[in-house]
Scaffold this active site. Structure first.
Site, PDB file in Angstrom:
ATOM      1  N   ASP A   1     -19.314   5.753  13.728  1.00 18.38           N
ATOM      2  CA  ASP A   1     -18.702   7.043  14.071  1.00 18.38           C
ATOM      3  C   ASP A   1     -19.126   7.520  15.463  1.00 18.38           C
ATOM      4  O   ASP A   1     -20.299   7.406  15.833  1.00 18.38           O
ATOM      5  CB  ASP A   1     -19.114   8.123  13.052  1.00 18.38           C
ATOM      6  CG  ASP A   1     -18.188   8.176  11.858  1.00 18.38           C
ATOM      7  OD1 ASP A   1     -17.075   7.607  11.932  1.00 18.38           O
ATOM      8  OD2 ASP A   1     -18.576   8.780  10.845  1.00 18.38           O
TER       9      ASP A   1
ATOM     10  N   LYS B   1      -4.828  -0.879   7.486  1.00 15.81           N
ATOM     11  CA  LYS B   1      -5.378   0.232   8.279  1.00 15.81           C
ATOM     12  C   LYS B   1      -6.748   0.729   7.853  1.00 15.81           C
ATOM     13  O   LYS B   1      -7.228   1.737   8.383  1.00 15.81           O
ATOM     14  CB  LYS B   1      -4.387   1.397   8.251  1.00 15.81           C
ATOM     15  CG  LYS B   1      -4.183   1.964   6.860  1.00 15.81           C
ATOM     16  CD  LYS B   1      -3.429   3.274   6.884  1.00 15.81           C
ATOM     17  CE  LYS B   1      -3.372   3.900   5.522  1.00 15.81           C
ATOM     18  NZ  LYS B   1      -2.661   5.161   5.465  1.00 15.81           N
TER      19      LYS B   1
ATOM     20  N   SER C   1      -3.541   3.615  18.103  1.00 15.74           N
ATOM     21  CA  SER C   1      -4.579   4.538  17.640  1.00 15.74           C
ATOM     22  C   SER C   1      -5.504   4.916  18.786  1.00 15.74           C
ATOM     23  O   SER C   1      -5.742   4.106  19.695  1.00 15.74           O
ATOM     24  CB  SER C   1      -5.395   3.846  16.536  1.00 15.74           C
ATOM     25  OG  SER C   1      -6.580   4.554  16.290  1.00 15.74           O
TER      26      SER C   1
ATOM     27  N   ASP D   1       8.067  -8.260   3.384  1.00 16.43           N
ATOM     28  CA  ASP D   1       6.913  -8.393   4.275  1.00 16.43           C
ATOM     29  C   ASP D   1       7.428  -8.722   5.685  1.00 16.43           C
ATOM     30  O   ASP D   1       8.233  -9.644   5.852  1.00 16.43           O
ATOM     31  CB  ASP D   1       6.027  -9.536   3.741  1.00 16.43           C
ATOM     32  CG  ASP D   1       4.742  -9.705   4.523  1.00 16.43           C
ATOM     33  OD1 ASP D   1       4.618  -9.125   5.621  1.00 16.43           O
ATOM     34  OD2 ASP D   1       3.865 -10.444   4.034  1.00 16.43           O
TER      35      ASP D   1
ATOM     36  N   ASN E   1       0.847  -1.200   0.000  1.00 12.93           N
ATOM     37  CA  ASN E   1       0.000   0.000   0.000  1.00 12.93           C
ATOM     38  C   ASN E   1       0.882   1.250   0.000  1.00 12.93           C
ATOM     39  O   ASN E   1       0.608   2.218   0.693  1.00 12.93           O
ATOM     40  CB  ASN E   1      -0.927  -0.026   1.221  1.00 12.93           C
ATOM     41  CG  ASN E   1      -1.991   1.053   1.158  1.00 12.93           C
ATOM     42  OD1 ASN E   1      -2.369   1.499   0.075  1.00 12.93           O
ATOM     43  ND2 ASN E   1      -2.456   1.494   2.306  1.00 12.93           N
TER      44      ASN E   1
ATOM     45  N   LYS F   1      -5.249  -3.218  17.085  1.00 16.76           N
ATOM     46  CA  LYS F   1      -4.407  -2.253  17.826  1.00 16.76           C
ATOM     47  C   LYS F   1      -4.434  -2.588  19.314  1.00 16.76           C
ATOM     48  O   LYS F   1      -3.398  -2.562  19.989  1.00 16.76           O
ATOM     49  CB  LYS F   1      -4.877  -0.816  17.582  1.00 16.76           C
ATOM     50  CG  LYS F   1      -4.714  -0.335  16.149  1.00 16.76           C
ATOM     51  CD  LYS F   1      -3.249  -0.301  15.728  1.00 16.76           C
ATOM     52  CE  LYS F   1      -3.053   0.103  14.282  1.00 16.76           C
ATOM     53  NZ  LYS F   1      -1.671  -0.096  13.796  1.00 16.76           N
TER      54      LYS F   1
ATOM     55  N   TYR G   1     -10.002  -3.735  12.714  1.00 21.79           N
ATOM     56  CA  TYR G   1      -8.775  -2.920  12.674  1.00 21.79           C
ATOM     57  C   TYR G   1      -8.438  -2.420  14.079  1.00 21.79           C
ATOM     58  O   TYR G   1      -7.302  -2.548  14.551  1.00 21.79           O
ATOM     59  CB  TYR G   1      -8.966  -1.739  11.706  1.00 21.79           C
ATOM     60  CG  TYR G   1      -8.056  -0.573  11.998  1.00 21.79           C
ATOM     61  CD1 TYR G   1      -6.727  -0.593  11.598  1.00 21.79           C
ATOM     62  CD2 TYR G   1      -8.527   0.540  12.713  1.00 21.79           C
ATOM     63  CE1 TYR G   1      -5.892   0.466  11.912  1.00 21.79           C
ATOM     64  CE2 TYR G   1      -7.694   1.597  13.017  1.00 21.79           C
ATOM     65  CZ  TYR G   1      -6.381   1.554  12.616  1.00 21.79           C
ATOM     66  OH  TYR G   1      -5.550   2.598  12.937  1.00 21.79           O
TER      67      TYR G   1
ATOM     68  N   ASN H   1     -11.080   8.433   4.582  1.00 25.31           N
ATOM     69  CA  ASN H   1     -10.900   9.458   5.620  1.00 25.31           C
ATOM     70  C   ASN H   1     -11.210  10.842   5.064  1.00 25.31           C
ATOM     71  O   ASN H   1     -11.154  11.083   3.862  1.00 25.31           O
ATOM     72  CB  ASN H   1      -9.477   9.385   6.192  1.00 25.31           C
ATOM     73  CG  ASN H   1      -9.211   8.042   6.861  1.00 25.31           C
ATOM     74  OD1 ASN H   1      -8.389   7.275   6.379  1.00 25.31           O
ATOM     75  ND2 ASN H   1      -9.914   7.747   7.925  1.00 25.31           N
TER      76      ASN H   1
HETATM   77  C1  UD1 Z   1     -10.808   6.825  11.261  1.00 20.92           C
HETATM   78  C2  UD1 Z   1     -10.969   5.489  11.904  1.00 20.92           C
HETATM   79  C3  UD1 Z   1      -9.949   5.334  12.988  1.00 20.92           C
HETATM   80  C4  UD1 Z   1      -8.554   5.513  12.404  1.00 20.92           C
HETATM   81  C5  UD1 Z   1      -8.473   6.890  11.758  1.00 20.92           C
HETATM   82  C6  UD1 Z   1      -7.168   7.096  11.045  1.00 20.92           C
HETATM   83  C7  UD1 Z   1     -13.360   5.031  11.531  1.00 20.92           C
HETATM   84  C8  UD1 Z   1     -14.689   4.782  12.170  1.00 20.92           C
HETATM   85  N1  UD1 Z   1     -12.342   5.322  12.343  1.00 20.92           N
HETATM   86  O1  UD1 Z   1     -11.105   7.803  12.245  1.00 20.92           O
HETATM   87  O2  UD1 Z   1     -10.077   4.070  13.591  1.00 20.92           O
HETATM   88  O3  UD1 Z   1      -7.590   5.373  13.403  1.00 20.92           O
HETATM   89  O4  UD1 Z   1      -9.504   7.017  10.778  1.00 20.92           O
HETATM   90  O5  UD1 Z   1      -7.020   8.449  10.732  1.00 20.92           O
HETATM   91  O6  UD1 Z   1     -13.220   4.937  10.326  1.00 20.92           O
HETATM   92  N2  UD1 Z   1     -16.270  12.168   7.237  1.00 20.92           N
HETATM   93  C9  UD1 Z   1     -17.185  12.747   6.395  1.00 20.92           C
HETATM   94  N3  UD1 Z   1     -17.097  12.493   5.047  1.00 20.92           N
HETATM   95  C10 UD1 Z   1     -16.117  11.681   4.525  1.00 20.92           C
HETATM   96  C11 UD1 Z   1     -15.172  11.101   5.399  1.00 20.92           C
HETATM   97  C12 UD1 Z   1     -15.290  11.354   6.754  1.00 20.92           C
HETATM   98  O7  UD1 Z   1     -18.083  13.469   6.814  1.00 20.92           O
HETATM   99  O8  UD1 Z   1     -16.101  11.481   3.299  1.00 20.92           O
HETATM  100  C13 UD1 Z   1     -16.356  12.459   8.671  1.00 20.92           C
HETATM  101  C14 UD1 Z   1     -16.545  11.230   9.520  1.00 20.92           C
HETATM  102  O9  UD1 Z   1     -17.898  10.920   9.661  1.00 20.92           O
HETATM  103  C15 UD1 Z   1     -15.901  11.658  10.816  1.00 20.92           C
HETATM  104  C16 UD1 Z   1     -14.809  12.656  10.386  1.00 20.92           C
HETATM  105  O10 UD1 Z   1     -15.146  13.046   9.062  1.00 20.92           O
HETATM  106  O11 UD1 Z   1     -16.824  12.342  11.583  1.00 20.92           O
HETATM  107  C17 UD1 Z   1     -13.435  12.059  10.403  1.00 20.92           C
HETATM  108  O12 UD1 Z   1     -13.456  10.857   9.676  1.00 20.92           O
HETATM  109  P1  UD1 Z   1     -12.133  10.044   9.308  1.00 20.92           P
HETATM  110  O13 UD1 Z   1     -11.155  10.943   8.648  1.00 20.92           O
HETATM  111  O14 UD1 Z   1     -12.549   8.813   8.549  1.00 20.92           O
HETATM  112  O15 UD1 Z   1     -11.526   9.671  10.721  1.00 20.92           O
HETATM  113  P2  UD1 Z   1     -12.165   8.889  11.967  1.00 20.92           P
HETATM  114  O16 UD1 Z   1     -13.430   8.236  11.608  1.00 20.92           O
HETATM  115  O17 UD1 Z   1     -12.164   9.807  13.124  1.00 20.92           O
END
Ligand code: UD1
Length: 339
Positions: free
Chosen positions: A295, A84, A124, A58, A35, A153, A149, A199
């Site tokens: 979430d 991840k 995490s 690996d 990745n 951790k 995931y 993310n």
């Molecule tokens: C996520 C993981 C977490 C991981 C971290 C790494 C989940 C539930 N948790 O955290 O375990 O360690 O990433 O950085 O996936 N959002 C939107 N629109 C999008 C994408 C995200 O609104 O297209 C919102 C999500 O609902 C959340 C916030 O943005 O409220 C952050 O999301 P994200 O960046 O995926 O991080 P986490 O969910 O906090």
């Protein structure tokens, strides 16, 4: 003597390698490139003027690791290499448990054979689960994460604690990251997700560069100031510097050290989007969408322990995170591909 960095071609790994090289440390990267791109090694050299040793390998393969430990003089490891993607881990739990657990077991076994007993582990904030109240503190009980995931951790942390109990010569740092975003200020390295980003910040960046039409904001009816979820975003360079401090700490005395690496500040999804638009001048169209399963409304760090023990705290602002993300994404619209 060198620092072994597994997953050193990945997002956080590559930024940490840069900080280590800038401090004059020797680095050996082990990455299977499942990745990540080998081009990262060239970019690291471009930034630092130094080329780390690189092995496409690996971590699960013990014999492969042994041959690297025979060739190189390793004094400590930083273990980033892991699967991840939270959503994917729900679909393929077996692959996540196998890869993430086998790789830590393989690494510590080979390290012990070569009498290398210092390790920094990428954990995490997800280990706090859903029941602990924010701000999260290191002495809170580990919770039940909502994904395989997250469970890996929790399990890897426990494996490392048990290893220390079995042999008090180990010196172990468990680093609990909050939400790393941003990129190196050079724009030469940054986050390069494969496929549709899961993310928030990588998705915003792809909307900004025109690869996606609009952002879905997952939920606007949470009990937060503007209804969108609140997270503790941390600039990846601040995070990388935290690893260097945590590594230094391991030289003081054998123990298991646990640190939150976050800013202590909560930022909502809408605040992040508005800051990105203000800093870059690029519009980010968005639509409100249903909540995403799993979430939490809001979580952020208590980062006092890292400040007290490591003299580390975040230095970069949300504005810096947005500016540096955009610098990376606009210079590398396709990440490391086709360049
Ligand atoms: C996520 C993981 C977490 C991981 C971290 C790494 C989940 C539930 N948790 O955290 O375990 O360690 O990433 O950085 O996936 N959002 C939107 N629109 C999008 C994408 C995200 O609104 O297209 C919102 C999500 O609902 C959340 C916030 O943005 O409220 C952050 O999301 P994200 O960046 O995926 O991080 P986490 O969910 O906090």
């Amino acid at each position: 003597m060198s620092i072994l960095v597994t997953g050193g071609c990945g997002y956080i790994g590559s930024h940490t390698v840069v900080e280590l090289l800038n401090l004059g440390k020797e680095v050996v990267i082990v990455d299977d490139l499942s990745n990540a791109s080998a081009k990262v090694v060239d970019r690291i050299e471009e930034i630092t003027g130094k080329r780390p040793s690189f092995y496409q390998q690996d971590v699960v393969d013990k014999d492969g690791l042994r041959s690297i430990f025979k060739k190189e003089q390793i004094e400590a490891s930083i273990h980033f290499a892991a699967f991840k993607a939270v959503g994917e881990s729900v679909q393929k739990p077996g692959a996540y448990y196998e890869n993430n657990i086998m790789s830590i077991l393989s690494l510590v076994e080979v390290m012990a054979e070569f009498d290398v007993k210092k390790i920094v582990f990428s954990s995490s904030a997800t280990v706090y689960g859903s029941l602990n109240p924010s701000p999260y503190k290191e002495d809170m009980p580990v919770g039940v994460p909502t994904s395989p995931y997250g469970q890996t951790k929790v399990m890897c942390e426990q494996i490392l604690r048990d290893i220390y109990i079995s042999d008090n010569n180990w010196s172990i740092s468990l680093l609990r990251y909050f939400n790393p975003i941003g990129a190196h200020e050079s724009g030469l390295i940054g986050e390069d997700p494969s496929g549709i980003p899961n993310n928030l910040m990588p998705f915003i960046a792809q909307v900004a560069v025109g690869k996606r039409e609009f952002l879905n904001i997952f939920g606007d009816d949470y009990e937060t100031q503007d209804g969108t979820c609140v997270r503790d975003y941390i600039h990846v360079v601040d995070l990388a510097k935290g690893h260097v401090k945590a590594l230094d700490k391991l030289n003081q005395a054998p123990d298991v050290y646990t640190y939150n690496l976050g800013s202590g500040q909560g930022t909502s999804v809408l605040e992040l989007v508005h800051t990105f638009v203000a800093v870059t001048g690029v519009d980010i169209p968005y639509k409100m969408a249903p909540r995403r399963a799993g979430d939490l409304a809001s979580f952020y760090a208590n980062a006092d322990k890292a400040l007290a023990d490591l003299n580390w705290k975040t230095e970069k602002s949300i504005e810096d995170m947005c500016r540096d993300t955009w610098n990376w994404q606009s210079k590398n619209p396709n990440g490391y591909e086709n360049q």
